[in-house]
Design an enzyme around this catalytic site. Structure first.
Site, PDB file in Angstrom:
ATOM      1  N   ASP A  42      26.393  30.176 -28.833  1.00 62.22           N
ATOM      2  CA  ASP A  42      27.519  29.263 -28.595  1.00 62.22           C
ATOM      3  C   ASP A  42      27.047  27.812 -28.712  1.00 62.22           C
ATOM      4  O   ASP A  42      27.851  26.879 -28.645  1.00 62.22           O
ATOM      5  CB  ASP A  42      28.218  29.549 -27.264  1.00 62.22           C
ATOM      6  CG  ASP A  42      27.356  29.262 -26.049  1.00 62.22           C
ATOM      7  OD1 ASP A  42      26.140  29.007 -26.205  1.00 62.22           O
ATOM      8  OD2 ASP A  42      27.900  29.291 -24.928  1.00 62.22           O
ATOM      9  N   SER A  43      25.742  27.625 -28.981  1.00 65.71           N
ATOM     10  CA  SER A  43      25.238  26.297 -29.350  1.00 65.71           C
ATOM     11  C   SER A  43      25.939  25.798 -30.609  1.00 65.71           C
ATOM     12  O   SER A  43      25.823  24.622 -30.957  1.00 65.71           O
ATOM     13  CB  SER A  43      23.722  26.329 -29.565  1.00 65.71           C
ATOM     14  OG  SER A  43      23.368  27.354 -30.466  1.00 65.71           O
ATOM     15  N   ASP A  81      26.630  35.638 -29.044  1.00 67.05           N
ATOM     16  CA  ASP A  81      26.625  34.990 -27.731  1.00 67.05           C
ATOM     17  C   ASP A  81      28.047  35.006 -27.170  1.00 67.05           C
ATOM     18  O   ASP A  81      28.989  34.593 -27.865  1.00 67.05           O
ATOM     19  CB  ASP A  81      26.186  33.531 -27.947  1.00 67.05           C
ATOM     20  CG  ASP A  81      25.498  32.943 -26.746  1.00 67.05           C
ATOM     21  OD1 ASP A  81      25.311  33.657 -25.746  1.00 67.05           O
ATOM     22  OD2 ASP A  81      25.126  31.750 -26.829  1.00 67.05           O
ATOM     23  N   LYS A 111      24.824  38.500 -26.005  1.00 68.22           N
ATOM     24  CA  LYS A 111      24.037  37.764 -25.010  1.00 68.22           C
ATOM     25  C   LYS A 111      24.991  37.188 -23.969  1.00 68.22           C
ATOM     26  O   LYS A 111      26.065  36.686 -24.329  1.00 68.22           O
ATOM     27  CB  LYS A 111      23.230  36.642 -25.668  1.00 68.22           C
ATOM     28  CG  LYS A 111      22.461  35.813 -24.635  1.00 68.22           C
ATOM     29  CD  LYS A 111      21.473  34.844 -25.278  1.00 68.22           C
ATOM     30  CE  LYS A 111      22.086  33.541 -25.721  1.00 68.22           C
ATOM     31  NZ  LYS A 111      22.728  32.742 -24.646  1.00 68.22           N
ATOM     32  N   GLU A 113      25.135  34.506 -20.587  1.00 71.71           N
ATOM     33  CA  GLU A 113      24.503  33.565 -19.659  1.00 71.71           C
ATOM     34  C   GLU A 113      24.721  34.156 -18.255  1.00 71.71           C
ATOM     35  O   GLU A 113      25.849  34.399 -17.841  1.00 71.71           O
ATOM     36  CB  GLU A 113      25.135  32.176 -19.793  1.00 71.71           C
ATOM     37  CG  GLU A 113      24.742  31.535 -21.109  1.00 71.71           C
ATOM     38  CD  GLU A 113      25.041  30.045 -21.205  1.00 71.71           C
ATOM     39  OE1 GLU A 113      25.375  29.420 -20.170  1.00 71.71           O
ATOM     40  OE2 GLU A 113      24.925  29.502 -22.314  1.00 71.71           O
ATOM     41  N   GLU A 179      15.454  29.782 -20.545  1.00 71.48           N
ATOM     42  CA  GLU A 179      15.623  28.448 -21.130  1.00 71.48           C
ATOM     43  C   GLU A 179      15.217  27.356 -20.154  1.00 71.48           C
ATOM     44  O   GLU A 179      15.685  27.333 -19.001  1.00 71.48           O
ATOM     45  CB  GLU A 179      17.088  28.252 -21.571  1.00 71.48           C
ATOM     46  CG  GLU A 179      17.316  26.878 -22.210  1.00 71.48           C
ATOM     47  CD  GLU A 179      18.627  26.743 -22.973  1.00 71.48           C
ATOM     48  OE1 GLU A 179      19.364  27.750 -23.101  1.00 71.48           O
ATOM     49  OE2 GLU A 179      18.921  25.628 -23.442  1.00 71.48           O
TER      50      GLU A 179
END
Ligand code: KIV
Length: 269
Positions: A42-43, A81, A111, A113, A179
């Site tokens: 999602d970057s 993500d 993925k 978070e 991270e």
């Protein structure tokens, strides 16, 4: 084509390489170069869509870009993500949204978070056949709470990350992204887990490393302190675009070989 099980087996044996990609041509280059995992992160919010955070990224944006990446990838594992609020609001919606990435976009895994709220969800997704990569430390979807500061810097915070890492491994996660955490914390988490850790700003002792592709290529105007530009694609793009502009302005492009003439079309009137 590696499976999430193959990736698990790489922990502690050979360094795992992971890069983000958001489109087919970039994914093809990364795949041809032999990178193990492509993350459709999602970057993309910052790196490709012009936002100043990942929060506005939608499920549809990640779905369609994951599908593009998967179409161009032959060898690497493709991980989608899950964007902000596409999971964690309700279990059924989270499962459906994660499932979409496998069903409609051909991702190999998702993925998340993570926090305490994703332990049960990880277990449920894994039970249903949706492999989960967990992500701890700096989680940019919490930017409004934490900013982009390094995480796990106090003993309590570091222990919480270690506990959550263990809980997600137990819940069935096949890998863990760490991270922007202290290198000595990342080393201890890596030693405590059987599944591989993949670090970004987490020192050299993780089982693998991940970076954002636009930082690696030298396409971003700023890179975080823990990243390195391995190329200068921005300058090369600028050079090519200026050369095109000058060629059109100077009448050198298009030349005769870029078009064709049908003689019988001469003198239509
Ligand atoms: O969205 C992303 O690209 C990520 C990586 C930086 C791990 O989460």
């Amino acid at each position: 084509m590696p499976t999430t099980r193959d990736l698990r087996a790489m922990a502690g044996t050979e360094p795992i390489t992971m890069l983000t990609a958001y489109d087919a041509p970039t994914a093809a280059v990364i795949d041809e170069a032999g990178v193990d995992v492509i993350l459709v992160g999602d970057s993309m919010g910052n790196a490709a869509l012009g936002h100043d955070s990942t929060l506005p990224v939608t499920l549809e944006e990640v779905r369609s870009r994951t599908a593009a990446v998967a179409r161009a990838t032959e060898e690497a594992l493709v991980v989608a993500d899950m964007p902000f609020l596409s999971f964690g609001v309700s279990e059924s919606e989270s499962v459906r949204n994660a499932g979409t990435m496998l069903k409609e976009a051909d991702a190999d895994a998702v993925k998340l978070e993570c926090g305490s709220h994703t332990v049960e969800l990880t277990e449920r997704l894994v039970d249903l056949g949706i492999p989960v990569m967990a992500h701890l430390g700096l989680t940019p979807q919490r930017v409004k709470r934490t900013g982009y500061a390094r995480q796990g810097t106090t003993r309590d915070d570091a222990r919480e990350i270690l506990d959550l890492a263990r809980a997600h491994e137990e819940a069935g996660a096949f890998a863990l992204v760490l991270e922007h955490v202290p290198a000595n914390l990342a080393a201890q988490v890596t030693a405590a887990l059987d599944v591989p850790t993949i670090g970004i700003g987490a020192g050299p002792d993780c089982d693998g490393q991940v970076l954002v592709i636009t930082d690696v290529l030298g396409l971003s105007d700023r890179v975080p302190p823990f990243a390195t530009r391995f190329g200068d694609v921005r300058s090369e793009m600028r050079r090519a675009v200026e050369a095109y502009r000058d060629a059109v302005a100077g009448g050198e492009f298009p030349a005769a070989e870029h078009g064709h003439v049908e003689e019988e079309l001469d003198e239509l009137y």
